[in-house]
Design an enzyme around this catalytic site. Structure first.
Site, PDB file in Angstrom:
ATOM      1  N   ASP A  94       0.692  44.860  18.884  1.00  0.00           N
ATOM      2  CA  ASP A  94      -0.740  44.683  19.574  1.00  0.00           C
ATOM      3  C   ASP A  94      -1.507  44.503  18.271  1.00  0.00           C
ATOM      4  O   ASP A  94      -1.241  44.351  17.210  1.00  0.00           O
ATOM      5  CB  ASP A  94      -0.980  45.709  20.378  1.00  0.00           C
ATOM      6  N   ASP A 268       4.076  45.711  29.217  1.00  0.00           N
ATOM      7  CA  ASP A 268       4.460  47.327  28.285  1.00  0.00           C
ATOM      8  C   ASP A 268       3.628  48.371  29.069  1.00  0.00           C
ATOM      9  O   ASP A 268       2.409  48.206  29.428  1.00  0.00           O
ATOM     10  CB  ASP A 268       3.946  46.721  26.925  1.00  0.00           C
TER      11      ASP A 268
END
Length: 379
Positions: A94, A268
């Protein structure tokens, strides 16, 4: 050719869900797919070998946490995140944005980036699109995420409008700063809160920048699930059909099914590993809280329909004892089970798409799991 590509296999005639394959420099994986979260270069309590055994194909690393500890320079020196943690499959990192906006109350957002305080020691830090790209280039993940502004939910319309415009400007800066496009694919993140027109604007603006993949961000942050489903359904129509679509932060079984139906490919969430550490287990009959006294002498496995290592070898009574005694092995066993459960669910979703029966599968699963199909409670 971009580092990551999407191959469409088929569309479910019953539901419209997509079956596909995402190809990366470290291997390919079928979608829809759930990605276990390895925040600090480890999926808590799990070895890479165990992740392979439960058929995890791609895992996440967290840019914010790895930047602060051990430092992206150390990971770069080790040859990148894959070598550092001995995982040879795909990795997604991320951007660090979500942590900056969620962990630090003392933050100042400017056009340049975000100034904030370290979440443990209070020291002053600064993260910008360029810095996020530098860290992620050093980490060497297969999929990198653009640095975006994550507005809280709910937020004032005008604030969210300015926020998505800044996210687009930051996305352009991320593309300019990205040093390794032939090795790493940079995905754009669509924002817009719970405003359909802003989600549409954000999607269209980012699609013009021609990222190799797109994520929907800013959902699964406490809003009611029907709101999330509505936003996903609305946003999906503005996302390219020939690129991967990633819904960030979603990991409850009902939401994985509902959002696969709505055309998402990748998911996720820390949910399965986080609740495992509290002794909460996902089973085909619903959630099971292993600390409950009624399991003290229960010699059955966590889930009699499960073929994971935990369920094949250990009883509810034993796992309850370990969790109550705060033994690490208990957390390992519940983590293995929960991740196996979700990865098997995704396999079942993919099979149902192949057979054009995902809506039938949803009904069967919800009935067994104890969810009302029309009005699923928050799981």
């Amino acid at each position: 050719m971009p580092a990551v590509t999407y191959e469409h296999i088929k569309t479910c005639k019953q539901s419209g869900a997509r079956l596909g394959i995402v190809h990366t420099p470290h291997g390919s994986f079928e979608t829809p797919m759930f990605m276990p979260v390895g925040t600090k270069a480890t999926v808590k309590t799990m070895s890479p070998e165990e992740l392979r055994q439960i058929e995890a194909k791609i895992i996440l690393g967290n840019t914010y946490h790895l930047w602060l500890q051990p430092g992206n320079d150390i990971i770069k020196h080790a040859g990148g995140l894959h070598k550092f943690m001995n995982w040879d499959g795909p990795i997604l990192t991320d951007s660090g944005g979500f942590q900056v906006f969620s962990l630090s109350n003392l933050r100042k957002i400017t056009e340049e980036g975000v100034e904030f305080r370290h979440h443990t020691n209070g020291s002053k830090l600064f993260l910008s699109p360029e810095k996020s790209m530098q860290i992620q280039n050093d980490l060497g993940s297969d999929i990198m995420m653009a640095f975006d502004e994550c507005p809280p939910m709910p937020a004032e319309y005008d604030y969210v409008k300015k926020s998505i415009e800044r996210t687009t400007r930051w996305a352009k800066r991320c593309l300019d700063a990205h040093q390794r496009p032939e090795d790493q694919a940079l995905f754009g993140i669509i924002q817009g809160g719970e405003h359909e027109d802003l989600r549409e604007q954000s999607a269209k603006d980012l699609v013009e920048l021609d990222f190799p993949g797109y994520a929907i961000g800013g959902l699964s942050v406490g809003e009611p699930k029907p709101v999330m489903y509505k936003m996903v359904e609305h946003t999906e129509q503005f996302m390219p059909k020939d690129k991967p679509r990633y819904l960030m932060g979603v990991g409850s079984p009902d939401a994985l099914i509902e959002c696969s139906i709505r055309g998402m490919d990748m998911f996720d969430c820390v949910l399965p590993t986080r609740i495992a550490r509290n002794g909460t287990c996902m089973t085909s009959q619903g959630r099971l809280v292993i600390k409950n006294a009624k399991f003290a002498d229960d010699l059955r496995p966590l889930d009699e329909n499960c073929d994971c290592y935990t369920c094949q070898n250990y009883s509810r009574a034993y796992i309850r004892h370990l969790i109550k005694a705060e033994e690490t092995f208990g957390i390992r066993l519940t983590t293995i089970h929960n991740l196996h459960f979700l990865l098997k669910l995704m396999e079942d979703i993919r099979q149902a798409i192949r057979e054009d029966r995902l809506l039938d599968f949803k009904e069967e699963f919800f009935e067994q799991y104890g969810l009302n199909v029309e009005n699923p409670k928050n799981f």
